[in-house]
Design an enzyme around this catalytic site. Structure first.
Site, PDB file in Angstrom:
ATOM      1  CB  VAL A  60      -0.961  -0.014   1.215  1.00 43.18           C
ATOM      2  CG1 VAL A  60      -0.226   0.309   2.508  1.00 43.18           C
ATOM      3  CG2 VAL A  60      -2.130   0.925   1.012  1.00 43.18           C
ATOM      4  CE1 TYR A  61       3.364   1.457   4.533  1.00 44.48           C
ATOM      5  CE2 TYR A  61       5.581   0.643   4.212  1.00 44.48           C
ATOM      6  CZ  TYR A  61       4.499   0.843   5.022  1.00 44.48           C
ATOM      7  OH  TYR A  61       4.539   0.427   6.337  1.00 44.48           O
ATOM      8  CB  SER A  62       3.882   5.242  -3.030  1.00 47.42           C
ATOM      9  OG  SER A  62       4.199   6.431  -2.345  1.00 47.42           O
TER      10      SER A  62
END
Length: 344
Positions: A60-62
């Protein structure tokens, strides 16, 4: 750099882990750092050269960009695959389709394959559930994770941000079915936020689980840049994203206790905050993130800082949790079983 076993496994991880939430600039995550490939390559190289063998990211990071940047940095720096431990996660929102989030077998399998592609790897060393999914039965998620370990796509499994009862329930289900069990917990912990000690710490010790600490500087609040009765410094993460929540009065008390200790050692307040966490035997690794090289180098130096017992007591006293039931009752009744009786 020192290395610690990850829970009840034979896997050694560096006591500092490079977190990658600052990698990438898609959507909401841009405020975390917005770093692109040239900066990422330099940070990953420096971390590895200083002994870090543990790297943590999440799908989900970026929206996948962090995984892509980390995977490319591993290739660009020619890091030996058999010397690094790569961890990632799933659960969060990856798209707006009905199955674009959560912990269903459908979503987990899709996200593992997507993460492997972005990371340019053939296996993930530690795959973690990024939180609790109230809709998917644990049996479904744990069965899927067990199959992924058996397939070779995943080596170990872990979890993040769950309550003690949820962790224990998951372990019980896995044992009943003879499935691979969680080996680690990733959770928020700092000298200004010690809630983990109430129930999670005893569980970690009892079940021999490893602990990966996220946000050890409380979202940058313990960096030393924040002063009582002043606005957040411009450019700080908390100026744009005031998270994780904490009692700022209590945090300022902690800073007041750390500042003279930092001065006595000639180090930053941030290093003292990290060294205090490293003094806890339950901790396997602290996840450190950085937007700039000087931040990374300062955090890395905390691995060399050893605080005296008197200094640790000062910090413990300044940050101690208020008594809470049933903790105070357990401590009261347990004192009578701490030592065997003496027969006259």
């Amino acid at each position: 750099m020192k290395y610690r076993l990850l829970g009840n496994t034979g896997l050694y991880v560096s006591e500092l882990c490079l977190g990658t939430m600052t990698f990438g600039a898609k959507g909401f995550w841009e405020v975390m750092g917005g770093l692109q490939q040239p900066e990422v390559d330099l940070l990953v190289r420096e971390a590895f050269d200083q002994g870090i063998n543990f790297f943590d990211t999440a799908n989900v990071y970026s929206l996948g960009e962090s995984e892509k940047l980390l995977g490319q940095a591993i290739r660009n720096n020619r890091l030996p695959r058999d010397e690094i431990v790569v961890a990632t996660k799933s659960t969060g929102i990856m798209n707006e389709s009905p199955n674009g989030r959560g912990q269903s077998r459908f979503h987990i399998f899709n996200e593992v394959d997507a993460s492997l592609k972005r990371l340019q790897l053939d296996h993930i060393d530690l795959y973690q559930l990024h939180g609790f999914d109230p809709l998917t039965p644990f049996e479904e998620s744990l069965s899927a994770l067990n199959d992924l370990v058996k397939s070779g796509k995943v080596r170990y499994i872990g979890l993040c941000n769950m309550a003690a009862w949820q962790i224990m329930k998951a372990l019980g289900i896995s044992r009943f079915h003879h499935w691979n069990e969680f080996v680690s917990v990733q959770a928020y912990y700092s000298i200004a936020g010690r809630d983990l000690e109430r129930e999670i710490f005893p569980l970690l010790q009892d079940q021999k689980l490893g602990l990966m600490v996220w946000s050890p500087l409380a979202g940058g609040f313990l960096s030393g840049k924040f002063k009582r009765d002043q606005v957040s410094p411009e450019g700080s993460r908390r100026a744009n994203f005031d998270f994780p929540p904490l009692s700022k009065d209590k945090a300022f008390d902690c800073l007041a206790a750390m500042e003279p200790i930092a001065k006595a050692h000639g180090v930053s307040v941030a290093q003292v905050a990290l060294a205090w966490i490293l003094s806890k035997r339950q901790v396997s690794s602290i996840i450190i993130g950085a937007r700039r090289m000087e931040q990374l180098k300062d955090n890395l130096a905390s691995s060399k800082l050893v605080l005296a017992e008197a200094e640790l007591k000062t910090l413990d006293d300044a940050s101690t949790l208020s008594p809470e039931y049933p903790g105070w009752m357990l401590a009261f009744q347990g004192q009578y079983r701490a030592t065997p009786p003496v027969k006259e």
